[in-house]
Design a protein around this motif. Structure first.
Motif, PDB file in Angstrom:
ATOM      1  N   THR A   1       5.426  -0.300  15.896  1.00 44.20           N
ATOM      2  CA  THR A   1       6.177  -0.981  14.843  1.00 44.20           C
ATOM      3  C   THR A   1       6.853  -2.216  15.406  1.00 44.20           C
ATOM      4  OG1 THR A   1       6.634   1.147  13.794  1.00 44.20           O
ATOM      5  CG2 THR A   1       8.001  -0.709  13.111  1.00 44.20           C
ATOM      6  N   ALA A   2       6.768  -3.328  14.670  1.00 44.19           N
ATOM      7  CA  ALA A   2       7.490  -4.551  15.040  1.00 44.19           C
ATOM      8  C   ALA A   2       8.782  -4.593  14.250  1.00 44.19           C
ATOM      9  CB  ALA A   2       6.638  -5.783  14.747  1.00 44.19           C
ATOM     10  N   TRP A   3       9.921  -4.775  14.943  1.00 45.89           N
ATOM     11  CA  TRP A   3      11.230  -4.791  14.292  1.00 45.89           C
ATOM     12  C   TRP A   3      11.773  -6.203  14.228  1.00 45.89           C
ATOM     13  CZ3 TRP A   3      13.047  -0.374  12.105  1.00 45.89           C
ATOM     14  CH2 TRP A   3      12.460   0.826  12.510  1.00 45.89           C
ATOM     15  N   VAL A   4      12.320  -6.555  13.066  1.00 41.21           N
ATOM     16  CA  VAL A   4      12.961  -7.852  12.856  1.00 41.21           C
ATOM     17  C   VAL A   4      14.410  -7.572  12.472  1.00 41.21           C
ATOM     18  CG1 VAL A   4      13.024  -9.943  11.439  1.00 41.21           C
ATOM     19  CG2 VAL A   4      10.819  -8.962  12.131  1.00 41.21           C
ATOM     20  N   PHE A   5      15.357  -8.186  13.181  1.00 40.09           N
ATOM     21  CA  PHE A   5      16.763  -7.879  12.951  1.00 40.09           C
ATOM     22  C   PHE A   5      17.451  -9.042  12.248  1.00 40.09           C
ATOM     23  CE2 PHE A   5      15.343  -5.553  16.689  1.00 40.09           C
ATOM     24  CZ  PHE A   5      15.588  -4.254  16.255  1.00 40.09           C
TER      25      PHE A   5
ATOM     26  N   PRO B   1       0.813  -1.224   0.000  1.00 43.98           N
ATOM     27  CA  PRO B   1       0.000   0.000   0.000  1.00 43.98           C
ATOM     28  C   PRO B   1       0.848   1.276   0.000  1.00 43.98           C
ATOM     29  CG  PRO B   1      -0.842  -1.582   1.601  1.00 43.98           C
ATOM     30  CD  PRO B   1       0.470  -2.116   1.115  1.00 43.98           C
ATOM     31  N   LEU B   2       2.119   1.150   0.404  1.00 39.22           N
ATOM     32  CA  LEU B   2       3.001   2.320   0.446  1.00 39.22           C
ATOM     33  C   LEU B   2       3.779   2.533  -0.849  1.00 39.22           C
ATOM     34  CD1 LEU B   2       4.574   1.789   4.007  1.00 39.22           C
ATOM     35  CD2 LEU B   2       2.708   3.355   3.396  1.00 39.22           C
ATOM     36  N   SER B   3       3.680   1.615  -1.783  1.00 37.63           N
ATOM     37  CA  SER B   3       4.595   1.618  -2.941  1.00 37.63           C
ATOM     38  C   SER B   3       4.422   2.818  -3.856  1.00 37.63           C
ATOM     39  CB  SER B   3       4.431   0.321  -3.741  1.00 37.63           C
ATOM     40  OG  SER B   3       3.104   0.213  -4.241  1.00 37.63           O
ATOM     41  N   ASP B   4       3.271   3.502  -3.808  1.00 33.54           N
ATOM     42  CA  ASP B   4       3.083   4.664  -4.675  1.00 33.54           C
ATOM     43  C   ASP B   4       3.417   5.975  -3.976  1.00 33.54           C
ATOM     44  OD1 ASP B   4       0.998   4.635  -2.900  1.00 33.54           O
ATOM     45  OD2 ASP B   4      -0.570   5.084  -4.373  1.00 33.54           O
ATOM     46  N   ARG B   5       3.951   5.896  -2.757  1.00 33.00           N
ATOM     47  CA  ARG B   5       4.299   7.100  -2.021  1.00 33.00           C
ATOM     48  C   ARG B   5       5.661   7.621  -2.476  1.00 33.00           C
ATOM     49  NH1 ARG B   5       1.819   7.206   3.120  1.00 33.00           N
ATOM     50  NH2 ARG B   5       3.125   9.037   3.522  1.00 33.00           N
ATOM     51  N   THR B   6       5.845   8.931  -2.426  1.00 35.66           N
ATOM     52  CA  THR B   6       7.136   9.522  -2.781  1.00 35.66           C
ATOM     53  C   THR B   6       7.989   9.802  -1.548  1.00 35.66           C
ATOM     54  OG1 THR B   6       6.146  11.735  -2.773  1.00 35.66           O
ATOM     55  CG2 THR B   6       6.235  10.544  -4.884  1.00 35.66           C
ATOM     56  N   SER B   7       7.381   9.818  -0.388  1.00 37.35           N
ATOM     57  CA  SER B   7       8.111   9.975   0.867  1.00 37.35           C
ATOM     58  C   SER B   7       7.252   9.439   1.996  1.00 37.35           C
ATOM     59  CB  SER B   7       8.486  11.442   1.119  1.00 37.35           C
ATOM     60  OG  SER B   7       7.317  12.224   1.334  1.00 37.35           O
ATOM     61  N   LEU B   8       7.897   9.175   3.126  1.00 39.71           N
ATOM     62  CA  LEU B   8       7.197   8.630   4.282  1.00 39.71           C
ATOM     63  C   LEU B   8       7.495   9.477   5.508  1.00 39.71           C
ATOM     64  CD1 LEU B   8       7.995   4.831   3.797  1.00 39.71           C
ATOM     65  CD2 LEU B   8       5.844   5.992   3.247  1.00 39.71           C
ATOM     66  N   GLU B   9       6.567   9.429   6.454  1.00 39.79           N
ATOM     67  CA  GLU B   9       6.757  10.055   7.752  1.00 39.79           C
ATOM     68  C   GLU B   9       6.809   8.970   8.812  1.00 39.79           C
ATOM     69  OE1 GLU B   9       3.470  12.674   8.151  1.00 39.79           O
ATOM     70  OE2 GLU B   9       4.138  14.043   6.555  1.00 39.79           O
ATOM     71  N   LEU B  10       7.181   9.349  10.025  1.00 40.19           N
ATOM     72  CA  LEU B  10       7.276   8.359  11.099  1.00 40.19           C
ATOM     73  C   LEU B  10       5.936   7.696  11.379  1.00 40.19           C
ATOM     74  CD1 LEU B  10       9.631  10.245  13.576  1.00 40.19           C
ATOM     75  CD2 LEU B  10      10.235   8.487  11.915  1.00 40.19           C
ATOM     76  N   ALA B  11       4.862   8.425  11.201  1.00 40.84           N
ATOM     77  CA  ALA B  11       3.541   7.847  11.449  1.00 40.84           C
ATOM     78  C   ALA B  11       3.250   6.685  10.506  1.00 40.84           C
ATOM     79  CB  ALA B  11       2.470   8.927  11.298  1.00 40.84           C
ATOM     80  N   ASP B  12       3.897   6.649   9.331  1.00 35.74           N
ATOM     81  CA  ASP B  12       3.670   5.572   8.365  1.00 35.74           C
ATOM     82  C   ASP B  12       4.256   4.244   8.817  1.00 35.74           C
ATOM     83  OD1 ASP B  12       2.309   7.133   6.357  1.00 35.74           O
ATOM     84  OD2 ASP B  12       4.240   8.081   5.938  1.00 35.74           O
ATOM     85  N   PHE B  13       5.105   4.264   9.857  1.00 27.58           N
ATOM     86  CA  PHE B  13       5.653   3.028  10.398  1.00 27.58           C
ATOM     87  C   PHE B  13       4.616   2.272  11.236  1.00 27.58           C
ATOM     88  CE2 PHE B  13       9.447   5.019   9.058  1.00 27.58           C
ATOM     89  CZ  PHE B  13      10.504   4.122   9.117  1.00 27.58           C
ATOM     90  N   ASP B  14       3.525   2.930  11.587  1.00 27.90           N
ATOM     91  CA  ASP B  14       2.541   2.313  12.477  1.00 27.90           C
ATOM     92  C   ASP B  14       1.944   1.064  11.841  1.00 27.90           C
ATOM     93  OD1 ASP B  14       0.985   2.456  14.965  1.00 27.90           O
ATOM     94  OD2 ASP B  14      -0.728   2.737  13.632  1.00 27.90           O
TER      95      ASP B  14
END
Length: 296
Positions: free
Chosen positions: A214-218, A171-184
């Motif tokens: 956000t869930a992080w996978v390392f 769903p994010l693939s057509d965005r030109t930039s992201l904000e921190l809220a988009d990590f939710d």
């Protein structure tokens, strides 16, 4: 003390056994033991502790082994050094970490060739942490590091924006930039061991401060990053555009336009680093590289 004695010691330390080392060196065990005892007398220290399973280096032995790694590496370079000297060329050994933009570095190479045609460049791929001892031990003339090492002389060269690489159907693939809220609500893969850990720490803190869940996978990144991301079932991978272009070429990279909790833009910085003093030719290399790195 002879070089062969040092080589015998290094082989025994590597194999952890006098018997195995003797076989590898095509010697008898008593002969090798005698040579090592002579070396211990020469250096004035016990180099091995004998155990029921073999030998392990003492503290002095480990110190000698680290030193010999530098010595042997320099010896291996001797034919190259002689050839370059005969050709009136100047060797310039540069450490190159992962994640560097190839086009940017090609520009550096072209500038060096144009300004210093006597320079013979030798590139060595290594992480920032691996480069630091190589610089201190004289095995590299310069390193490109992803953080400012206090024990070295450094100058900042390049800032790269950080962002998320997402699959084409995201769903994010057509965005030109992201904000921190988009990590939710996203599961994001980040380096478990790599080159931008400090920046990842900053972005995780900034994301948490924004209230995004956000869930992080390392994981370790590399040739198989796309397969690792797919099998880890993540929504996005946090990385630079250069890394995304090489490791996730079928994904879409989107920059994150945000500040960290200190108000600093989320970028990863690369420094040129060296151990002073530099001979005059290498100082000219610093001047050329820094000039070529300035925005046009």
């Amino acid at each position: 003390m002879e070089l062969r004695h040092l080589s015998y010691f290094a082989t025994a330390a590597e194999l952890g056994s006098i018997n195995r080392a003797a076989a590898a060196l095509h010697m008898t065990q008593p002969s090798l033991s005698r040579q090592i005892k002579e070396l211990e007398r020469d250096v004035g220290h016990a180099l091995f502790e004998r155990t029921s399973t073999g030998v392990t280096p003492t503290a002095a032995g480990n110190g000698l082994l680290r030193h010999l790694q530098v010595v042997f590496a320099q010896l291996e370079r001797m034919p190259e050094v002689l050839r370059l000297a005969e050709e009136a060329r100047e060797p310039v050994r540069i450490g190159l970490p992962q994640g560097m933009p190839h086009d940017w570095f090609r520009g550096i190479i072209e500038a060096l060739h144009a300004s210093l045609p006597a320079a013979s460049l030798s590139l060595h791929e290594a992480t920032t942490e691996d480069q630091r001892p190589l610089l201190q031990n004289g095995l590299l003339d310069f390193g490109l590091l992803h953080f400012d090492a206090p024990e070295l002389e450094t100058v900042p060269l390049l800032d790269q924006r950080l962002g998320l690489a997402v699959p084409a159907g995201s769903p994010l693939s057509d965005r030109t930039s992201l904000e921190l809220a988009d990590f939710d609500g996203l599961t994001v893969m980040a380096h478990a061991f790599g080159e931008v850990n400090a920046e990842e720490t900053r972005v995780r803190a900034a994301v948490a401060a924004s209230g995004a869940d956000t869930a992080w996978v390392f994981r370790r990144f590399g040739e198989h990053s796309e397969l690792i991301a797919m099998t880890s079932e993540v929504d996005a991978v946090f990385m630079t555009e250069a890394s995304a272009g090489r490791q996730l070429s079928d994904w879409v990279w989107i920059p994150v336009e945000a500040l960290d909790t200190s108000g600093v833009p989320l970028v990863t910085r690369t420094w040129l680093a060296w151990t002073p003093p530099l001979r005059p030719f290498l100082q000219r290399v610093v001047d050329v590289v820094t000039d070529a790195s300035r925005p046009a």
